[in-house]
Design a protein around this motif. Structure first.
Motif, PDB file in Angstrom:
ATOM      1  N   GLU A 129       0.837  -1.190   0.000  1.00 36.43           N
ATOM      2  CA  GLU A 129       0.000   0.000   0.000  1.00 36.43           C
ATOM      3  C   GLU A 129       0.876   1.245   0.000  1.00 36.43           C
ATOM      4  OE1 GLU A 129      -2.279   0.364   3.535  1.00 36.43           O
ATOM      5  OE2 GLU A 129      -3.251   2.221   2.921  1.00 36.43           O
TER       6      GLU A 129
ATOM      7  N   GLN B  70       2.041   4.757   0.852  1.00 33.68           N
ATOM      8  CA  GLN B  70       1.856   5.701   1.954  1.00 33.68           C
ATOM      9  C   GLN B  70       2.830   6.856   1.794  1.00 33.68           C
ATOM     10  OE1 GLN B  70       2.021   3.814   5.833  1.00 33.68           O
ATOM     11  NE2 GLN B  70      -0.194   3.483   5.788  1.00 33.68           N
TER      12      GLN B  70
ATOM     13  N   GLY C 235       5.751   1.625   0.526  1.00 33.26           N
ATOM     14  CA  GLY C 235       4.804   0.866  -0.273  1.00 33.26           C
ATOM     15  C   GLY C 235       5.065   0.896  -1.769  1.00 33.26           C
TER      16      GLY C 235
ATOM     17  N   TYR D 174      -1.022  10.587  -6.813  1.00 32.42           N
ATOM     18  CA  TYR D 174      -1.384  10.237  -5.435  1.00 32.42           C
ATOM     19  C   TYR D 174      -0.819  11.272  -4.468  1.00 32.42           C
ATOM     20  CZ  TYR D 174      -1.849   7.481  -1.179  1.00 32.42           C
ATOM     21  OH  TYR D 174      -2.177   7.049   0.086  1.00 32.42           O
TER      22      TYR D 174
END
Length: 124
Positions: free
Chosen positions: A1, A3, A26, A113
């Motif tokens: 994931e 981060q 991640g 992101y």
């Protein structure tokens, strides 16, 4: 994931300095160009600066050029933003962002992101 944990925001006086940090995990940090953006009260998202994977290319918005400096430490998976000569108009929530695709260099895109924000407040 993926981060991105950003820190370093604070309340400072005009002319002061702050250093923001963004610790990544991640993903392979060294494979992605990274960016800083900010959102001022009542305004949209503003791109601040971008850096290539190997630190060879940097681009900075005119509004902060000469005062802000982006850097990265790939060994520590960390992105930095050194902010000097801060002004009240620099008051904003600051975010770091990871490019959505792996490339040595590319500009910030809206679908990149983003981290949670850190508040920077510059008092006059």
């Amino acid at each position: 994931e993926v981060q991105l944990v950003v820190s370093g925001g604070d309340l400072v006086e005009t002319g002061g300095s702050l250093r923001l940090s963004c610790v990544a995990s991640g993903f392979i940090f060294s494979n992605y160009a990274m960016h800083w953006v900010r959102r001022s009260p009542g305004k949209g998202l503003e791109w601040i600066s971008s850096i290539s994977t190997d630190d060879s290319i940097k681009s900075t918005a005119t509004s902060v050029r000469g005062r802000f400096a982006i850097s990265r430490d790939n060994a520590k998976n960390t992105l930095f933003l050194q902010m000097n000569s801060l002004r009240p108009e620099d008051t904003a929530v600051y975010y770091c962002a990871k490019s959505s695709d792996a490339a040595t260099w590319r500009p910030y895109k809206d679908n990149d992101y983003r981290s949670q924000g850190t508040q920077v407040t510059v008092s006059s």
